[in-house]
Write a protein that holds these residues in place. Structure first.
Motif: not given
Length: 978
Positions: A890-904
């Motif tokens: 679950g942490a990995a999934t949340a970090f994947e979503q966060l990474l998209t937003d932080r890159e944006r």
């Protein structure tokens, strides 16, 4: 007969220009008109040119005519006719016509002739007397006139200017060496500059030096001494060199008379007198067409006998007077350069000023000062105009300082100093007022109101150069004197109290300033009334220092109330009303609502652009503040872009060294660092520090602030130990300059402790922060935001020193106080909740941390928005503690979503984005995919080395993690034995 060549004749570019025109051949240039100020050497150039052609046998006939009058021209032509044609000179008109007819080109005849008409006084004198066009004949005229009538029909004007510096120095050297006199080259160059490179003056001064035996340095001192006139420092008419007929002082008198006869009659002389008081290098046209200037022209016009009461003088009349002077080469009038449109030679100015009776001289000086004030804009939007006005004011003060203190100190004296300060030259403004305070006291006495006003300005600019404590002392002394001389209720006395309170606040005592403004407000309401602008200003500053003392919410409330009253009293578009809106936005932001502050400033910017214009300093300040609060609301990249655009405009409007321009660079660097470019921030701050030390000095608060931020970004770039050392050095300087209790000094202590802790000394940081907390509670109070921030960091380092439970307890207490002081939705309150959750988790409650971070995320999304960096940080920590609580997938999934937003939002190279990638790799590994974790860490290492450098702590951590996951991946690849 040609004039004899002057001793030590100096060849010049103009002579070559004349020869080139002849060499060009054909009939393109049939006549040349040498024009220029009297004394620039036109006659010598013409004689040299004629002599050169004659000696080269390029002429069959050379005629030299003195053309001061029409009769002189006719007589000269008649004499030539008598010698060439045998005409009767007793009948000059027919003889002159015969001579001109003889010059006409004739088939089969090639006559090479040159007619020189020297010192033409009036172009009309040559009507029907111009030599004819001829393929082999040339006409050369010297004149001080620049009339359009002199050109056309194959004739062109050849302006003759002053010597260059090299030409002038070479001339003086040669003129003295032939008499075995040797002077230092630097003194000769200085003398040439003193004389404005005027050839006539240089030749006469060389003779004067030889006759009197004075050396160059002694003569320059005598020339600069206003006790001596030009007559005193030049040869008399019996000692003139090179067969000269007039001294420098007398050389221009006839030209002035001619100019005064041109329409509008009688205005050229008084216009020249006025221009003689101002900057020879360029006077703004606006100064010479102001009402004081026009009144001067009307009062001193040389009216015709029938004009007992001359008509009113208008601005077009004044311009025509300038054109008349320009036509006689007495001035250079260049309308296309309005800020430097009128130039007058410095010796001509002196020759005009010195003969004036003392009363007329002094009245003229005050008239010139009145004209400057009338032309001086209230807001200096045009830096070139302001510089030109200051230059004229300085020249006026140099030549007529005593006149500016008759009865009172003229406003131009203070306006010049304030203009220096407004242009960002605060050290020059301080120096100006130091001199002015002494001079005003000398002329008017210590208790004169103007002396006291000058001391007020001196104290103010002392504060602006960075010496707030010195300003406080000066205002305290001034207050004593104003109360004694003017009384306690005089408006100037109240103004002194206002300024004293202000600088107390700027010196670090915001609470004391607020108290002083409260007392002043009572007195101003009693003396001036509640709606007086000064009373309203006091309310504004009271609110400001209440906010600086820590109560931003109360400051915002006070500004809201003040805004209502200012709109009622002054109107919605008054600059003070607009300023109140700016302060209200600021304190709303400081009270926790950055988005509302940005919105309010957007609306204010629209109104300031409409009312004040896009380049007004207040409009630019609004853009600066808008960028700041947009960044605080989460858009650091947008703020950096806005500040880049603002920097371009401030450099154009204010200049690169103005304090506001430097402040823009400072903030631009900060927000560039915040978007991830710590290395670029360090480089830019190093450059800014150099400029601030040069412009403001090493001890100015802004310079120290630059050092503070430079240390911060060096630490962010990875060198916490070096940051601690630099903070120690900065602390020593801030304690010396600002005192140990100044907020900036306390902030330096705070950061010094912080970076010591980050460098590994958490226990030492706890001890130092406990000591700092005691001082901040004493100086700033227990509820001040800075005091609360110290408690927050104290809790952090207690946790890092091993006492996670102690950190939790401290943060729980801090949270209670922040909710009480700042409110539950303030960003600082939310940050405290964030830290409290973190240390609860570190104390062992990972599951509880997940729940608490979920609640905090909801509140941060509501208050700050989903893309705010703090909101993204909460998502990061929520994902992290989910993983630590056992849900690695679950942490990995949340970090994947966060990474998209932080890159944006932040960009792919921002440190926070890179940190997200690191944690994503970690929890992928913990979820069972060690190989994928190793691959991700490998890619992250490449990017961190590129962005942060190979030695940054985060880069070293990535290398460590890469080794770990490679080892885990190898272990996973080894087959299990049965």
């Amino acid at each position: 007969m040609l004039p004899r060549q002057a001793d030590c004749f100096q060849d010049r570019a103009t002579a070559q220009q004349l020869e080139h025109a002849v060499d060009s051949g054909g009939t393109v240039v049939l006549g040349q008109v040498l024009t220029g100020l009297g004394g620039v050497g036109k006659t010598q150039l013409a004689a040299h040119h004629a002599r050169t052609l004659w000696q080269a046998e390029q002429l069959d006939l050379l005629v030299w005519v003195t053309a001061a009058t029409r009769d002189a021209v006719v007589t000269g032509y008649a004499q030539a006719a008598a010698e060439i044609l045998g005409a009767d000179p007793a009948t000059p008109e027919p003889a002159a016509r015969a001579f001109l007819a003889w010059l006409e080109p004739k088939p089969g005849t090639e006559r090479r002739w040159l007619v020189v008409l020297d010192d033409l006084a009036d172009p009309a004198d040559l009507r029907d007397l111009w030599p004819p066009a001829s393929p082999c004949g040339r006409t050369l005229v010297t004149t001080r006139r620049r009339d359009a009538a002199l050109t056309g029909r194959g004739r062109r004007l050849v302006p003759v200017g002053l010597f260059t510096e090299d030409e002038a120095t070479a001339y003086l050297t040669t003129a003295l060496v032939v008499h075995d006199r040797h002077e230092p080259t630097d003194q000769l160059a200085g003398l040439a500059d003193d004389l404005g490179y005027l050839p006539l003056a240089l030749s006469q001064v060389a003779t004067y030096l030889l006759d009197t035996g004075l050396d160059c340095a002694a003569y320059r001192q005598r020339l600069a001494d206003r006790v001596h006139t030009l007559t005193d420092v030049l040869p008399d008419r019996f000692g003139l060199p090179d067969d000269q007929a007039a001294t420098v002082a007398a050389a221009w008198s006839l030209s002035i008379e001619y100019a005064d006869q041109l329409p509008p009659t009688g205005l050229a002389r008084p216009m020249l007198q006025l221009a003689a008081m101002l900057d020879p290098n360029g006077i703004p046209a606006a100064v010479l067409t102001t009402p004081p200037a026009l009144n001067h022209l009307a009062q001193h016009q040389t009216a015709a006998p029938a004009q007992a009461h001359p008509a009113e003088i208008t601005a077009p009349d004044a311009i025509q007077a300038l054109r008349a002077l320009h036509r006689l080469s007495l001035i250079d009038h260049t309308p296309s350069s309005p800020h430097r449109s009128v130039r007058v030679h410095q010796l001509l100015q002196r020759a005009v000023r010195e003969p004036l009776p003392i009363n007329q001289h002094d009245q003229l000086a005050r008239t010139a000062a009145d004209a400057l004030i009338a032309a001086w804009p209230v807001i200096e939007r045009d830096t070139t105009l302001a510089q030109a006005l200051r230059a004229s004011a300085e020249v006026l003060t140099l030549h007529a300082e005593d006149a500016l203190y008759q009865a009172d100190a003229h406003l131009v004296l203070c306006r010049t100093g304030r203009s220096l300060g407004e242009a960002g030259q605060v050290a020059a403004a301080l120096h100006h007022f130091e001199y002015l305070a002494n001079t005003t006291q000398h002329h008017l006495g210590p208790d004169h109101p103007d002396t006291l006003t000058t001391r007020n300005d001196l104290a103010y600019w002392r504060g602006e150069v960075g010496d707030a404590a010195g300003a406080v002392t000066a205002f305290e002394q001034l207050l004593t004197d104003r109360e004694r001389v003017l009384g306690p209720d005089h408006p100037d006395t109240l103004t002194t109290r206002h300024n004293l309170a202000y600088w107390r606040g700027e010196a670090g005592d915001a609470a004391g300033a607020a108290t002083a403004f409260e007392q002043l407000l009572t007195d101003r309401e009693r003396v001036l009334g509640p709606d007086h602008p000064d009373t309203l200003t006091t309310r504004g500053h009271l609110a400001k220092f209440r906010g600086q003392a820590g109560d931003a919410a109360a400051a915002a409330t006070a500004q809201e109330q003040l805004l209502t009253d200012r709109e009622r009293v002054l109107g919605p578009d008054h600059p003070d009303t607009l300023t109140t809106r700016g302060h209200l936005a600021k304190f709303r932001g400081q009270a926790g609502d950055a988005a509302a502050a940005a919105t309010a400033l957007e609306q204010l910017l629209t109104d300031r652009e409409r009312v004040l214009g896009p380049d007004h300093p207040d409009t630019l300040t609004t853009r600066h503040n808008l960028a700041y609060w947009r960044a605080e609301a989460g858009d650091a990249a947008g703020a950096a872009t806005a500040l880049e655009q603002l920097l371009t405009d401030r450099e154009r409007v204010l200049g690169p060294d103005h304090p506001d321009t430097l402040a823009t660079r400072h903030n631009l660097v900060y927000w560039r660092g915040e978007v991830g470019d710590a290395a670029g921030a360090v480089t830019a701050l190093e450059q800014l520090l150099t400029d601030r030390e040069r412009v403001l000095g090493p001890d100015h608060p802004d310079t120290l602030a630059t050092r503070h931020n430079l240390v911060y970004w060096r630490a962010e770039f990875g060198d916490a130990a070096a940051a601690a050392t630099a903070q120690e050095q900065l602390l020593t300087d801030r304690e010396r300059v600002l005192g140990p209790d100044h907020p900036d000094t306390l902030a330096t202590r705070h950061n010094l402790v912080y970076w010591r802790g980050e460098a590994g000394d958490a226990a030492g940081a706890v001890t130092a922060l406990e000591q700092l907390l005691t001082d901040r509670e004493r100086v700033q109070g227990p509820d001040h935001p800075d005091t609360l921030a110290t408690r927050g960091h104290l809790a952090k380092f207690r946790g890092q020193a091993g006492d996670a439970a102690g950190a939790v307890t401290a943060l729980e207490q801090l949270l209670t106080d922040r909710e009480r002081v700042q409110g539950p939705d303030h960003p600082d309150t939310l940050a405290t909740r964030h830290n409290l959750v973190y240390w609860r988790a570190e104390a062992g409650d990972a599951a509880g941390a997940v729940t608490a971070f979920e609640q905090l995320l909801t509140d941060r999304e509501r208050v700050l928005g989903p893309d705010h960096p703090d909101t993204l940080t909460t998502r990061h920590n929520l994902a992290y503690w989910r993983g630590e609580a056992g849900d690695a997938a679950g942490a990995a999934t949340a970090f994947e979503q966060l990474l998209t937003d932080r890159e944006r939002v932040l960009g792919p190279d921002h440190p926070d984005t890179l940190t997200t990638r690191g944690h994503l790799a970690k929890f992928r590994g913990q979820a069972g995919d060690a190989a994928a974790a190793a691959t991700a860490q490998e890619q992250l290492l490449t990017d961190r080395e590129r962005v942060l450098g190979p030695d940054h702590p985060d880069t070293l951590t990535t290398r460590h993690n890469l080794a770990y996951w490679r080892e885990r991946a190898r272990d996973a690849a080894v087959p299990q034995s049965e």
